[in-house]
Design a protein around this motif. Sequence first.
Motif, PDB file in Angstrom:
ATOM      1  N   ILE A  78      27.788  44.702  80.605  1.00 22.68           N
ATOM      2  CA  ILE A  78      28.799  45.637  79.797  1.00 22.68           C
ATOM      3  C   ILE A  78      27.258  46.018  78.432  1.00 22.68           C
ATOM      4  CG2 ILE A  78      29.728  44.196  77.370  1.00 22.68           C
ATOM      5  CD1 ILE A  78      30.606  43.467  79.737  1.00 22.68           C
ATOM      6  N   LEU A  79      28.367  46.546  78.506  1.00 16.26           N
ATOM      7  CA  LEU A  79      27.678  48.309  77.018  1.00 16.26           C
ATOM      8  C   LEU A  79      27.644  48.150  75.720  1.00 16.26           C
ATOM      9  CD1 LEU A  79      25.333  50.148  78.447  1.00 16.26           C
ATOM     10  CD2 LEU A  79      27.333  49.431  79.713  1.00 16.26           C
ATOM     11  N   ILE A  80      27.125  47.299  75.153  1.00 16.32           N
ATOM     12  CA  ILE A  80      27.800  47.400  73.778  1.00 16.32           C
ATOM     13  C   ILE A  80      27.179  49.017  72.522  1.00 16.32           C
ATOM     14  CG2 ILE A  80      27.521  45.771  71.031  1.00 16.32           C
ATOM     15  CD1 ILE A  80      27.104  43.883  73.354  1.00 16.32           C
ATOM     16  N   HIS A  81      27.764  49.177  72.254  1.00 12.40           N
ATOM     17  CA  HIS A  81      28.004  50.031  71.432  1.00 12.40           C
ATOM     18  C   HIS A  81      28.558  49.156  69.561  1.00 12.40           C
ATOM     19  CE1 HIS A  81      28.564  53.574  73.654  1.00 12.40           C
ATOM     20  NE2 HIS A  81      28.994  52.340  74.368  1.00 12.40           N
ATOM     21  N   LYS A  82      27.083  50.217  68.309  1.00 13.02           N
ATOM     22  CA  LYS A  82      28.016  49.043  67.043  1.00 13.02           C
ATOM     23  C   LYS A  82      27.580  50.587  66.071  1.00 13.02           C
ATOM     24  CE  LYS A  82      25.294  46.446  63.055  1.00 13.02           C
ATOM     25  NZ  LYS A  82      25.154  47.236  62.496  1.00 13.02           N
ATOM     26  N   ARG A 118      31.267  47.857  62.358  1.00 15.08           N
ATOM     27  CA  ARG A 118      32.552  49.028  64.032  1.00 15.08           C
ATOM     28  C   ARG A 118      31.627  48.242  65.141  1.00 15.08           C
ATOM     29  NH1 ARG A 118      34.697  54.467  66.752  1.00 15.08           N
ATOM     30  NH2 ARG A 118      36.048  52.522  68.312  1.00 15.08           N
ATOM     31  N   VAL A 119      32.231  47.227  66.169  1.00 16.36           N
ATOM     32  CA  VAL A 119      31.004  47.124  67.616  1.00 16.36           C
ATOM     33  C   VAL A 119      32.261  46.954  68.488  1.00 16.36           C
ATOM     34  CG1 VAL A 119      31.393  44.009  66.502  1.00 16.36           C
ATOM     35  CG2 VAL A 119      29.339  44.628  68.508  1.00 16.36           C
ATOM     36  N   GLU A 120      32.069  47.319  69.797  1.00 20.88           N
ATOM     37  CA  GLU A 120      33.044  47.756  70.947  1.00 20.88           C
ATOM     38  C   GLU A 120      32.121  47.266  71.925  1.00 20.88           C
ATOM     39  OE1 GLU A 120      35.725  48.404  70.461  1.00 20.88           O
ATOM     40  OE2 GLU A 120      36.458  49.304  68.351  1.00 20.88           O
ATOM     41  N   MET A 178      35.468  50.485  80.653  1.00 19.76           N
ATOM     42  CA  MET A 178      36.875  49.546  80.563  1.00 19.76           C
ATOM     43  C   MET A 178      36.411  49.523  79.310  1.00 19.76           C
ATOM     44  SD  MET A 178      39.414  46.749  81.994  1.00 19.76           S
ATOM     45  CE  MET A 178      39.220  47.443  83.547  1.00 19.76           C
ATOM     46  N   LEU A 179      36.935  49.442  78.028  1.00 24.59           N
ATOM     47  CA  LEU A 179      37.510  48.986  76.701  1.00 24.59           C
ATOM     48  C   LEU A 179      37.303  47.194  76.898  1.00 24.59           C
ATOM     49  CD1 LEU A 179      35.596  49.537  74.038  1.00 24.59           C
ATOM     50  CD2 LEU A 179      38.520  50.105  72.802  1.00 24.59           C
ATOM     51  N   ILE A 180      36.741  46.382  76.531  1.00 23.67           N
ATOM     52  CA  ILE A 180      37.230  45.028  76.177  1.00 23.67           C
ATOM     53  C   ILE A 180      37.200  44.399  75.268  1.00 23.67           C
ATOM     54  CG2 ILE A 180      36.995  45.083  78.822  1.00 23.67           C
ATOM     55  CD1 ILE A 180      34.113  44.057  78.115  1.00 23.67           C
ATOM     56  N   SER A 181      36.525  45.182  74.084  1.00 25.05           N
ATOM     57  CA  SER A 181      36.817  44.451  72.736  1.00 25.05           C
ATOM     58  C   SER A 181      37.656  43.175  72.173  1.00 25.05           C
ATOM     59  CB  SER A 181      36.282  45.869  71.531  1.00 25.05           C
ATOM     60  OG  SER A 181      35.826  46.768  72.047  1.00 25.05           O
ATOM     61  N   ARG A 214      39.373  37.969  82.287  1.00 26.67           N
ATOM     62  CA  ARG A 214      40.706  37.653  82.615  1.00 26.67           C
ATOM     63  C   ARG A 214      42.008  37.764  82.096  1.00 26.67           C
ATOM     64  NH1 ARG A 214      39.352  35.075  87.003  1.00 26.67           N
ATOM     65  NH2 ARG A 214      39.898  33.224  86.578  1.00 26.67           N
ATOM     66  N   LEU A 215      41.352  37.668  80.690  1.00 25.47           N
ATOM     67  CA  LEU A 215      42.033  36.885  79.636  1.00 25.47           C
ATOM     68  C   LEU A 215      42.676  37.773  78.367  1.00 25.47           C
ATOM     69  CD1 LEU A 215      40.587  33.338  77.977  1.00 25.47           C
ATOM     70  CD2 LEU A 215      42.973  33.936  79.672  1.00 25.47           C
ATOM     71  N   SER A 216      44.575  37.699  78.154  1.00 27.69           N
ATOM     72  CA  SER A 216      44.171  38.442  77.184  1.00 27.69           C
ATOM     73  C   SER A 216      45.430  38.645  76.138  1.00 27.69           C
ATOM     74  CB  SER A 216      45.418  40.131  77.956  1.00 27.69           C
ATOM     75  OG  SER A 216      46.620  39.769  78.518  1.00 27.69           O
ATOM     76  N   ASN A 217      46.158  37.369  76.103  1.00 24.80           N
ATOM     77  CA  ASN A 217      46.827  36.770  75.095  1.00 24.80           C
ATOM     78  C   ASN A 217      46.026  35.710  74.064  1.00 24.80           C
ATOM     79  OD1 ASN A 217      47.292  33.331  74.183  1.00 24.80           O
ATOM     80  ND2 ASN A 217      49.616  34.569  74.711  1.00 24.80           N
ATOM     81  N   SER A 218      45.988  36.501  73.208  1.00 26.74           N
ATOM     82  CA  SER A 218      45.565  35.703  71.652  1.00 26.74           C
ATOM     83  C   SER A 218      44.833  34.410  71.680  1.00 26.74           C
ATOM     84  CB  SER A 218      45.512  36.619  70.744  1.00 26.74           C
ATOM     85  OG  SER A 218      47.107  36.483  70.132  1.00 26.74           O
TER      86      SER A 218
END
Length: 301
Positions: free
Chosen positions: A34-38, A42-44, A51-54, A96-100
Motif C-alpha cells: 500500500i502507498l499512503i499519501h497525506k 487528507r489521506v489516500e 488502484m485508489l482504495i481509501s 474486497r468489501l465495498s458496502n459501508s
Amino acid sequence: MLFAPIKPMNVSIGKEAFDDENYIFEPKWDGWRILIHKQGNRVEAFTRNGMLISSKFPELKEAAAAIKAHTAIFDCEGIVLRGGRPVFDDFSYRGRLSNSARINRALNTHPVTFVVFDVLYTDRAHLDESLTQRKQRLGDIVDSTPVIMPTMFVGGQGKALFELMKERNMEGIVAKRKNSKYQLDTRSDDWLKMKYFKSIDVVILGYRTNPFGLVIGLNFRTVKNKPVGVVEFGFLSEDKQMFLVIVKQLNTVRDEKTQWIEPRLCCRIEYLERTDTHQLRTTIFRGFLPDKKPEECKWES
C-alpha cells in the motif's frame, strides 16, 4: 507525485539468509503493498497497481493523526493480525468489501494495521537519499499505534531474524542495502526477499506424465478441491511407479495436459511461495499420505 498512483520499488529473490553489516533486515509481512499519501487532513491509499482504495479503510483517518509530517508519501504493507501474525486472507477480505455497513463491522472483526517501511516524500522527494537516511526520517515522523507503525528492523543480523520469523510462522525476511536509493518501478538486487519452505497436506486431483507431476488441490471455506499448483520435484522412481499402479482405478477425464482423478489420495508437499490466488510455487513432494482424508486437506490461514 502526491495523490497520484506510484509504482513502488520491488524486491528480488535471495537464495538464503545472511549476515552483513551493509544491510538491514526486516520481517516479510503477509498483506497488500500500500502507498499512503497525506497532506494536512487528507489521506489516500493506493495499491501497488495504482488502484485508489481509501474508502475501504476508515482506519486511515486514525493513521493520519499518528503522522507528524504535514505532507508525506509512505511505502507500507497493509496487514490484519490474527494470533500475533499477519493473515493474508484476512486483509484480502477487507480489500474486497465495498458496502459501508460491512466495512464498519470489519473494523472490529478484521482491524487493519499499516506497517510502514519507507518514506518517499515529505516537503520534498527523498528517493535519492540512502535507506539509512529514510529510515531515520520515518522514525521521526510516524508514531506507533494499533493502525500504523514503522516496521522493525535489525542491522547486520539476517540469520537470527530469519530464524525468529520462522518460529513465529511469518513469511521470511527482506534484506535491504543500507545505502540503497528508492528506485520507482524497479526490481533491484539492493532489496532481497528470503522465504522459508512451508509444509502442507494436499489432495491429488490429477497427474501429468511428461514431465511427471501431480496436480494438487486444497479445500477452502467456499471452494472444495481447488487446484493450487503442480508438484514435479522430490519424487523417487518407486513413488512414481506405485502411484501409477494405484491411480488406474481412479482415472476420470483427460485433457491436453492432465489426467484427472477422483479426489481420494493425499500427499505432503513443501512450498516456498503462494500467490494472491493461493497458487503454490516452488513445490517439492515429501510423501504420500495413505491415511489422510481428502476433506482434511484445508487451507487454514
